[in-house]
Motif scaffolding. Sequence first.
Motif, mmCIF file in Angstrom:
data_model
loop_
_atom_site.group_PDB
_atom_site.id
_atom_site.type_symbol
_atom_site.label_atom_id
_atom_site.label_comp_id
_atom_site.label_asym_id
_atom_site.label_seq_id
_atom_site.Cartn_x
_atom_site.Cartn_y
_atom_site.Cartn_z
ATOM 1 N N GLU A 467 12.715 1.307 -67.634
ATOM 2 C CA GLU A 467 13.395 1.151 -68.917
ATOM 3 C C GLU A 467 12.463 1.469 -70.082
ATOM 4 N N ALA A 468 11.219 0.966 -70.009
ATOM 5 C CA ALA A 468 10.258 1.241 -71.076
ATOM 6 C C ALA A 468 9.969 2.735 -71.174
ATOM 7 N N LYS A 469 9.803 3.384 -70.026
ATOM 8 C CA LYS A 469 9.544 4.825 -70.046
ATOM 9 C C LYS A 469 10.728 5.578 -70.645
ATOM 10 N N ALA A 470 11.952 5.191 -70.290
ATOM 11 C CA ALA A 470 13.138 5.859 -70.828
ATOM 12 C C ALA A 470 13.209 5.687 -72.343
ATOM 13 N N ARG A 471 12.861 4.497 -72.839
ATOM 14 C CA ARG A 471 12.905 4.255 -74.282
ATOM 15 C C ARG A 471 11.866 5.095 -75.010
ATOM 16 N N ILE A 472 10.681 5.196 -74.425
ATOM 17 C CA ILE A 472 9.634 5.991 -75.067
ATOM 18 C C ILE A 472 10.017 7.466 -75.084
ATOM 19 N N LEU A 473 10.542 7.971 -73.979
ATOM 20 C CA LEU A 473 10.950 9.379 -73.927
ATOM 21 C C LEU A 473 12.069 9.659 -74.918
ATOM 22 N N ALA A 474 12.992 8.726 -75.060
ATOM 23 C CA ALA A 474 14.073 8.908 -76.035
ATOM 24 C C ALA A 474 13.507 8.947 -77.449
#
Length: 569
Positions: A467-474
């Motif tokens: 989830e953290a990685k997805a938020r950063i990529l977004a």
Amino acid sequence: MTRPTRLVLLLLGPEGDAPDLAPWQEQLAGSSYAGSPLAPELRSVPRPLDDEGWAPRLVEELGLAEFDLVAVADAPSAPGPAAVARLLAAHDRPGTVVDGRALPFEPRHRDEDETPCSAALTLLDARTFAEVGDAWTVPLEKAGRRLLALTVRAGARLRPEAAATVVRRVRLDREGRPLPARPVDATPVPAPRPSGSLHPALLPGSALHAFLGTAGVDPAPLVPESATAPVDRPFLSVVTRTVGTRLRTLEDVLACLAAQTDRDFELLLVCHRAEPDAVAAVRGLLEDQPGWLRERARVLEVERPGRAAPLNDGFAAARGRYVVMLDDDDTVLEHWVETFHRAEAEAEGRMLRAVALLQPVRRDPAHDEPLPCPVEPARLEWPWEFDAADHLRGNHTPCMTVAFPRGLFDPLALRFDETLDTTEDWDMVVRAACVVGVHSVPELTSVYRWWDAGSSREAHAEEEWDEAKARILARLDDLELLVPGSAFAGARAAIEAARAEAHQHREHAQQVATQLHEANLGLTRLHEENEQLRARLRAADGKLRQVRARLALVREKRDALKEQVERAR
């Protein structure tokens, strides 16, 4: 038992080397054994490589009684807090070899059930020293295993003492192997100096300054004149967050900082939601450090939740021109601060990035508190140069390898995202790099301990990391970038490489298509030849049937003739 009366500390180093004796002299002051004072003596001795039998000769030369004590240490090293006193406290009877731990990493990994033995800091009685002293006739990387074998052969007892540490003053080559001798830099370590404005727009090395210059904008009027007055501040602020439960590894961190070749730094120990006893223990560790380090250290307490909360408060309290994170379970080499400081002279205002080794470790089951036990050799894991494109997909920069210019946080007010449960450092690295750029230094300066259990990787579920990685990529998808000129050459090279690779793929595809076409033609020819053979077989079969029919007629005529002959008789 006859008590020892003398303690001789041998510093083994290269021929002609002049080690720093002061910290060792402080360690020997007031030495005692079981409450009785010892007469200490410090000697610098060339490492006796391939000189078997040197130990009994030295014992005789020094006139040591068999119960007197000998401590052996690596000369280019710095002792950890009360290292000699802790060795003495652990030595309880003759025939005992007390061995300390080597920092910033052990020269080799250990087998699952192998007793730890570094031979970098060892205490033993003179009689046992004479029997096992040949362990130090080989390079230090091999001395630990040899000391272990000789101790067993002599019927002595090896007693590891994790609390006694020594920081090896070692430099590493590009493969992560210790250099045989420390390189001598002709230029001195940069001296402390007053600092003017830390606004990235005014610092000549930053990407923001370069962008404004390209656009023809003078950044000076953008910064209040009061902010440009010289201020005495350290070069570097080291921010270490801790909850006070990993005291042994935190003490390792402090020992490594006390051994730095460049002391132009301050230390902020940020206790995050720590119990009062844990905070007191952290303060106690600090009290055991050299006076100069205590004077440059502060302890902060933060109660807000979130991994990023202690970072934000620590960075806000930092006074240095640069700020760096150092976790309480990692270690740094002696030139960690120095490398950053020299890099500032080359690119002041940019982020400064060095390189770390990865050391896989497990928790040593022989100790109640977390203590690292290496399970594999330390290895290179991350690239030598910072690549912005790679960091848009994942983090390739451990937190202790990058120093941030303070101007990013004051006055530009960047902050770590306190809503992220993981990867908050990666998020900050990318956002900061987009503003000031990154200057890479191809130098190994730190060791990232990769725990098999008990680290943040286990503290958070895999879903949290995803989830953290997805938020950063977004967030990165919406990020405005300042791209340095060198990036265009890199982009062109990448595009050309992609085109060349695509061309190779096309040529390969054409070759495959040609081969398939030729194969199809060959199959067609085989099919046609097969049909022709079948037709010939059918024709031959027809002829064979005709021959058989004719043979049958001939037989019938023959039989008829036989009957006629028989009747005629």
